[in-house]
Design a protein around this motif. Sequence first.
Motif, short mmCIF file in Angstrom:
data_model
loop_
_atom_site.label_atom_id
_atom_site.label_comp_id
_atom_site.label_asym_id
_atom_site.label_seq_id
_atom_site.Cartn_x
_atom_site.Cartn_y
_atom_site.Cartn_z
N GLN A 1 0.87 -0.99 0.05
CA GLN A 1 -0.11 0.19 0.22
C GLN A 1 0.75 1.22 0.09
O GLN A 1 0.49 2.49 -0.81
N ALA A 2 1.73 1.04 0.43
CA ALA A 2 2.61 2.21 0.69
C ALA A 2 3.95 2.41 -0.68
O ALA A 2 4.65 4.14 -0.43
N GLY A 3 4.04 1.45 -1.49
CA GLY A 3 5.01 1.52 -2.58
C GLY A 3 6.03 1.39 -2.44
O GLY A 3 7.10 1.88 -2.18
N VAL A 4 6.41 0.34 -0.41
CA VAL A 4 7.89 0.34 0.14
C VAL A 4 8.47 -1.20 0.05
O VAL A 4 7.38 -2.43 -0.47
N GLU A 5 9.46 -0.70 -0.70
CA GLU A 5 10.06 -2.31 -1.16
C GLU A 5 10.79 -3.38 -0.11
O GLU A 5 10.40 -4.46 0.00
N LYS A 6 11.16 -2.65 1.10
CA LYS A 6 11.66 -3.25 2.19
C LYS A 6 11.20 -2.81 3.90
O LYS A 6 11.64 -1.92 3.90
N VAL A 7 10.80 -4.15 4.24
CA VAL A 7 10.36 -3.53 6.00
C VAL A 7 11.20 -4.49 6.99
O VAL A 7 11.09 -5.24 6.31
N VAL A 8 10.74 -4.27 8.12
CA VAL A 8 11.09 -5.24 9.04
C VAL A 8 10.41 -5.17 9.99
O VAL A 8 9.48 -4.78 10.39
N MET A 9 9.80 -6.29 10.36
CA MET A 9 9.18 -6.97 11.28
C MET A 9 10.21 -6.49 13.01
O MET A 9 11.40 -7.63 12.87
N MET A 10 10.03 -5.87 14.01
CA MET A 10 10.22 -5.47 15.52
C MET A 10 8.98 -5.82 15.84
O MET A 10 8.21 -5.27 16.00
N LEU A 11 9.62 -6.99 16.99
CA LEU A 11 8.76 -7.15 18.30
C LEU A 11 8.93 -6.75 20.02
O LEU A 11 10.34 -6.44 19.60
N ALA A 12 8.76 -6.16 20.39
CA ALA A 12 8.19 -5.46 21.81
C ALA A 12 7.63 -6.13 23.12
O ALA A 12 6.91 -5.90 22.71
N ALA A 13 8.55 -5.88 23.67
CA ALA A 13 7.86 -6.38 25.04
C ALA A 13 9.06 -5.89 26.46
O ALA A 13 10.01 -6.11 26.30
N ILE B 1 4.05 -6.52 21.47
CA ILE B 1 3.37 -6.08 20.43
C ILE B 1 4.72 -5.91 18.52
O ILE B 1 6.18 -6.37 19.06
N ASN B 2 3.80 -6.54 18.03
CA ASN B 2 4.62 -6.26 16.71
C ASN B 2 4.55 -4.70 16.42
O ASN B 2 3.77 -4.32 16.36
N ILE B 3 5.38 -4.31 15.67
CA ILE B 3 6.09 -2.62 15.10
C ILE B 3 6.58 -3.28 13.84
O ILE B 3 7.73 -3.89 13.45
N THR B 4 6.04 -2.52 12.57
CA THR B 4 6.82 -2.89 11.54
C THR B 4 7.03 -1.31 11.46
O THR B 4 7.04 -0.38 10.94
N LEU B 5 8.89 -1.88 10.99
CA LEU B 5 9.12 -1.11 10.18
C LEU B 5 10.12 -0.59 9.14
O LEU B 5 9.96 -1.30 8.19
N GLY B 6 9.71 0.94 8.61
CA GLY B 6 10.33 0.56 7.09
C GLY B 6 9.25 1.32 6.91
O GLY B 6 9.03 1.85 5.48
N LEU B 7 8.05 1.69 7.53
CA LEU B 7 6.98 1.88 6.99
C LEU B 7 7.22 4.02 6.99
O LEU B 7 7.92 4.47 8.19
N PRO B 8 5.90 4.51 5.81
CA PRO B 8 6.15 5.76 5.97
C PRO B 8 5.80 6.34 6.96
O PRO B 8 4.91 7.34 6.88
N PHE B 9 4.34 5.55 7.71
CA PHE B 9 3.60 5.36 9.10
C PHE B 9 3.31 4.52 9.82
O PHE B 9 4.36 3.44 9.98
N ILE B 10 3.26 5.32 10.75
CA ILE B 10 3.69 4.02 12.79
C ILE B 10 2.87 2.52 12.39
O ILE B 10 1.57 3.02 11.78
#
Length: 333
Positions: A146-158, A285-294
């Motif tokens: 949707q964002a037209g981003v080629e690469k994102v990263v999955m990060m989990l945090a606790a 929680i799961n946080i997607t890094l590399g998107l132009p939004f949170i």
Amino acid sequence: MTPRIALTPGEPAGIGPELAVKLACAGRPADIAPAQIVAIADPELLQQEAARQGKPLQLLPFDPSEPPAATPEGALHLLPVSLAAPAHPGELNSANGHYVLETLERAAQGCLNRTFDAVVTGPVHKGVINESGTPFSGHTEFFAEQAGVEKVVMMLAADDLRVALATTHIPLKDVSSAISADTLQQVLTILHRSLQHQFRIEHPRIGVCGLNPHAGEGGHLGREEIDVITPALDTLRGLGLNLIGPLPADTLFTPPQLARCDAVLAMYHDQGLPVLKFKGFGRAINITLGLPFIRTSVDHGTALNIAGQGIADSGSLLAAVSQAIELAQLRAI
């Protein structure tokens, strides 16, 4: 600022609607800052779930042209999307696959046009979406497209532990071939920049796991550390990244080593996530890094076996909403 957070409850037959109602009606912890929570969902679905829980849920009209006002307790602001067919707890129906996708698309587009400051996602069922006729591999890939981003990263945090993944949902036998110098450099660059810009850590310290036991034992237990991982890290160190490793995972995931790190990069899914979930199950929680939004998300699935019973734990959703609000406030500074 009062952040405006989009909430997609996910699979309508799972526990997502129950969690959304609990978020609204169960009382939010004092440490969660005020925000406007906009549920993108079928209003009848939410009201049916509220009635099942015996809670008076108020659905407030959402007007994107108005400045965001904090959503009061016992309420959700609503951007309505209609189900294709009635939803029954625990009973998947592929007719509603497109409903789930529409809620995600509305959230993504709203984030891209700055209507929303962040999106928090409930659990979806990949299989039922695919059965509806639309190829779907997951939230992360959907939002990247949707964002037209080629690469994102999955990060989990606790709590204070953050674990990013070099590879995600692939068979263990394919992990070694999926780890290349280019891939590691992309992932670590995204992780480094996200820690700087989203989390406001000026000089992030990233611990990097080796792939093999004992990080390869000098090549006797595998050469990936020598041939791929260490050269990639050295290149990035030359660009100013503060990288620790590669270290054996059983060494890196110990309190003294973690105290040196702002985040850890694990080479594969089950190398890092069991540690994280042991530390913070129910509030990770799961946080997607590399998107132009949170984008933040719960760390669990649809739990069809307990849907509709009122026993789902809302801790992960509360944590995901809290983190989305905090990141939105940091972005606004």
